[in-house]
Design an enzyme around this catalytic site. Structure first.
Site, short mmCIF file in Angstrom:
data_model
loop_
_atom_site.label_atom_id
_atom_site.label_comp_id
_atom_site.label_asym_id
_atom_site.label_seq_id
_atom_site.Cartn_x
_atom_site.Cartn_y
_atom_site.Cartn_z
N SER A 64 0.86 -1.17 0.00
CA SER A 64 0.00 0.00 0.00
C SER A 64 0.90 1.23 0.00
CB SER A 64 -0.94 -0.04 1.21
OG SER A 64 -1.87 1.02 1.15
N HIS A 72 -2.35 -0.94 -3.56
CA HIS A 72 -3.54 -0.12 -3.37
C HIS A 72 -3.42 1.17 -4.19
CE1 HIS A 72 -4.30 -2.06 0.83
NE2 HIS A 72 -4.63 -2.86 -0.17
N ASP A 85 -4.49 -4.95 5.37
CA ASP A 85 -4.78 -5.79 4.21
C ASP A 85 -3.56 -6.68 3.93
OD1 ASP A 85 -6.18 -6.82 2.08
OD2 ASP A 85 -5.70 -5.18 0.70
#
Length: 226
Positions: free
Chosen positions: A70, A97, A189
């Site tokens: 991310s 992401h 995540d």
């Protein structure tokens, strides 16, 4: 106590690294974790922490590599890909992401340094070794029956594409053949997906929180695997 845990993790990393540097059964070069820390990048050896899998790393061909990141993950992935042998006998899949309005230029950025070809997959494309498949914006990427699947499903962990979606599908489809890699990022995540990979016999690799631009995702993964 914290210093002792870090020393233990690094010692465990080096033991696993020595094991994974051995050739795959039948040839084909080193295991993926050996390639990450190989070459002329010795300082990076301590930037990744390996959690041992439940399967015997000597007898398993690890040729499915799934990577998630991310915030700060793009830079970490660039550095990782730069170190990999272009003859690596594995297929790599990456979820980073990004905003649904992103122009989708991540493959172009990664291709500047990667020795492996960077691919934006199409739904149903066959999986081929020696390529890096990068999830496009606003679509989940998952693996099924030796093909890449793209799906505009609901967000998971507030993200689409989601790292957990990719990791779980790889674990279910390929079991001990999978290497899961969690890079820099916020929130968690990838944690549940990495647990699934390890449960199915795969190998879990986590960027060292001390070296991650945003350590929350690596810390979450390490805590879950401890």
């Amino acid at each position: 106590m914290a210093r002792g845990r870090r020393s233990g993790r690094r010692a465990r990393f080096r033991r696993e690294l020595d094991l994974l540097k051995r050739p795959f059964p039948g040839g084909g070069g080193p295991g993926f974790a050996g390639s990450i820390a190989g070459g002329d990048h010795r300082p990076d050896r301590d930037h990744l922490v390996i959690q041992p899998a439940h399967s015997d790393a000597e007898s398993v061909r690890r040729d499915i590599v799934v990577i998630g990141g991310s915030a700060g993950g793009l830079v970490a992935l660039e550095a990782l890909l730069q170190q990999l042998d272009p003859a690596l006998p594995a297929a790599l899949f990456a979820v980073l992401h990004q905003s649904s309005a992103s122009p989708g230029n991540t493959p172009t950025i990664l291709a500047r340094r990667s020795q492996l070809p960077i691919v934006t997959p199409t739904n149903g494309a066959p999986i081929r070794t020696g390529q890096v498949y990068v999830a496009p914006p606003n679509l989940h990427l998952f693996l099924q029956q030796d093909r890449v699947r793209l799906l505009r499903g609901p967000p998971e962990n507030m993200q689409r594409p989601s790292i957990d979606t990719l990791f779980r599908s790889a674990a279910v489809s390929y079991g001990p053949r999978v290497v899961g890699v969690v890079l820099s990022g916020t929130l968690d995540d990838g944690t549940a997906g990495l647990e699934a990979i390890q449960t199915c016999g795969g190998l879990a690799v986590v960027q060292s929180p001390e070296e991650a631009a945003h350590p929350e995702m690596p810390c979450s993964a390490l805590a879950a695997l401890a």
